[in-house]
Scaffold this motif. Sequence first.
Motif, mmCIF file in Angstrom:
data_model
loop_
_atom_site.group_PDB
_atom_site.id
_atom_site.type_symbol
_atom_site.label_atom_id
_atom_site.label_comp_id
_atom_site.label_asym_id
_atom_site.label_seq_id
_atom_site.Cartn_x
_atom_site.Cartn_y
_atom_site.Cartn_z
ATOM 1 N N ALA A 95 0.830 -1.208 0.000
ATOM 2 C CA ALA A 95 0.000 0.000 0.000
ATOM 3 C C ALA A 95 0.861 1.253 0.000
ATOM 4 O O ALA A 95 1.932 1.305 0.592
ATOM 5 N N LYS A 96 0.349 2.280 -0.655
ATOM 6 C CA LYS A 96 1.017 3.579 -0.701
ATOM 7 C C LYS A 96 0.930 4.273 0.645
ATOM 8 O O LYS A 96 -0.087 4.211 1.323
ATOM 9 N N GLU A 97 2.007 4.922 1.043
ATOM 10 C CA GLU A 97 2.032 5.685 2.279
ATOM 11 C C GLU A 97 1.664 7.138 1.976
ATOM 12 O O GLU A 97 2.113 7.706 0.976
ATOM 13 N N TYR A 98 0.826 7.733 2.824
ATOM 14 C CA TYR A 98 0.356 9.096 2.595
ATOM 15 C C TYR A 98 0.918 10.039 3.649
ATOM 16 O O TYR A 98 0.971 9.695 4.834
ATOM 17 N N LEU A 99 1.316 11.241 3.212
ATOM 18 C CA LEU A 99 1.730 12.298 4.127
ATOM 19 C C LEU A 99 0.693 13.408 4.032
ATOM 20 O O LEU A 99 0.585 14.088 3.004
ATOM 21 N N LEU A 100 -0.103 13.579 5.079
ATOM 22 C CA LEU A 100 -1.207 14.543 5.051
ATOM 23 C C LEU A 100 -0.753 15.929 5.479
ATOM 24 O O LEU A 100 0.103 16.082 6.358
ATOM 25 N N LYS B 56 -12.170 -0.260 3.210
ATOM 26 C CA LYS B 56 -11.799 -1.562 3.768
ATOM 27 C C LYS B 56 -11.901 -2.693 2.748
ATOM 28 O O LYS B 56 -11.051 -3.581 2.708
ATOM 29 N N ASP B 57 -12.965 -2.690 1.924
ATOM 30 C CA ASP B 57 -13.137 -3.787 0.965
ATOM 31 C C ASP B 57 -12.012 -3.802 -0.068
ATOM 32 O O ASP B 57 -11.488 -4.875 -0.428
ATOM 33 N N LYS B 58 -11.589 -2.619 -0.544
ATOM 34 C CA LYS B 58 -10.484 -2.545 -1.494
ATOM 35 C C LYS B 58 -9.179 -2.991 -0.847
ATOM 36 O O LYS B 58 -8.342 -3.643 -1.487
ATOM 37 N N LEU B 59 -9.015 -2.641 0.422
ATOM 38 C CA LEU B 59 -7.808 -3.028 1.146
ATOM 39 C C LEU B 59 -7.714 -4.543 1.246
ATOM 40 O O LEU B 59 -6.652 -5.131 1.045
ATOM 41 N N ARG B 60 -8.857 -5.180 1.533
ATOM 42 C CA ARG B 60 -8.871 -6.646 1.649
ATOM 43 C C ARG B 60 -8.562 -7.319 0.318
ATOM 44 O O ARG B 60 -7.978 -8.393 0.279
ATOM 45 N N MET B 61 -8.968 -6.696 -0.779
ATOM 46 C CA MET B 61 -8.738 -7.277 -2.101
ATOM 47 C C MET B 61 -7.387 -6.904 -2.698
ATOM 48 O O MET B 61 -7.059 -7.291 -3.818
ATOM 49 N N GLY B 62 -6.592 -6.136 -1.954
ATOM 50 C CA GLY B 62 -5.272 -5.753 -2.432
ATOM 51 C C GLY B 62 -5.301 -4.658 -3.481
ATOM 52 O O GLY B 62 -4.319 -4.462 -4.209
#
Length: 356
Positions: free
Chosen positions: A226-231, A241-247
């Motif tokens: 996953a990409k790391e974000y700097l806010l 969450k669903d996209k995270l579970r599916m990679g």
Amino acid sequence: MQENEQEQKWYLAAKYLTSGLDQEDQPEWEALKDDAQFQEDFAKLRKHWHTFETLPYQQIDIAEGWDAVWNRVKEKEKPQRKFSVPAFVRYAAVIVLTLVSSFLLWQWIGNTQSQSGAEDVLTTIEAPTGSTSVVTLPDHSKVWLNAGSKISFTKNYGITNRNINLEGEAFFDVIKREVAFQVHTQAQDITVLGTAFNVKAYSDDPKVVTTLVRGSLKVKPKASAAKEYLLKPGEKLAIWKDKLRMGLPAGELQTQIDTEVETGWKDGWLAVRGESLDELARKIERLHDVKIIFETEQLKQYRFSGRIKQLSLEQVLKAMALTSPINFVIQEKTVTLKENTSTRSKYRSLENVQTK
């Protein structure tokens, strides 16, 4: 009358030591500077206030904890002068109660462990459904908990780590320290040194939302690639969450957002912008500890923008009924929302309905 005056003095002292005084409290607090007896007693209490913070994080016994503070005061003073013990014990409860807008639950988690495993023992602070809470952590950072939320941390918090586990929604105002402050949710890890930000991570919501008010923070979704974000201030990151579970790429970054909409809850506002009635209903359920039932699925599609003061459940529902084609029926802890057919023609599904 004299008893009421004493109660008010120690109520203000409670706010001063915990959540802080409001602007309207300042004149009355300033006037107490001329009360020599109160200032003397308050100075001694304040001196030993941190004794309470350093008590072992077991299930907190209010009377027992404040006995420890009181005993420390007595050890220092010995018999020159005797305090009114019942007053301190009574006002101790007031001071503890001001830590939360309704009440704060400290809970001991895990079995009795040896000294070598003490760092694994967790302290949990919870704002049950129907209430919100505010607490000052051992490092003096402040956390506001929204209804149905909880945080947990180890005994070594503030010493070897500043790791917080979050379930639900919380606003963090973090004191800058050399040890990084970290917030862990089911979908992401957040790292920060000193800042103010909001995290919404309810288990029944489809996404985890982080909003930065000031400072900067790093957000890492819980996926290996996953990409790391700097806010930056005024930015909001949603992790689906669903996209995270599916990679799949799960982050959705918005810039120049109205942070008041995301953080207004901690100041007593129910703020929304373009949210469906379905989403708004979940917020109301948590705030008022009720179950909301929709008479038709079509009702869920109406969208709202604006903000309403968090008053009683009935007052909030009446405000919504005045600005949208809905009626409601309250039966104990169940609210049924119905479509108001007589005003339905004034509104269209999926259009923003302005609350006032």
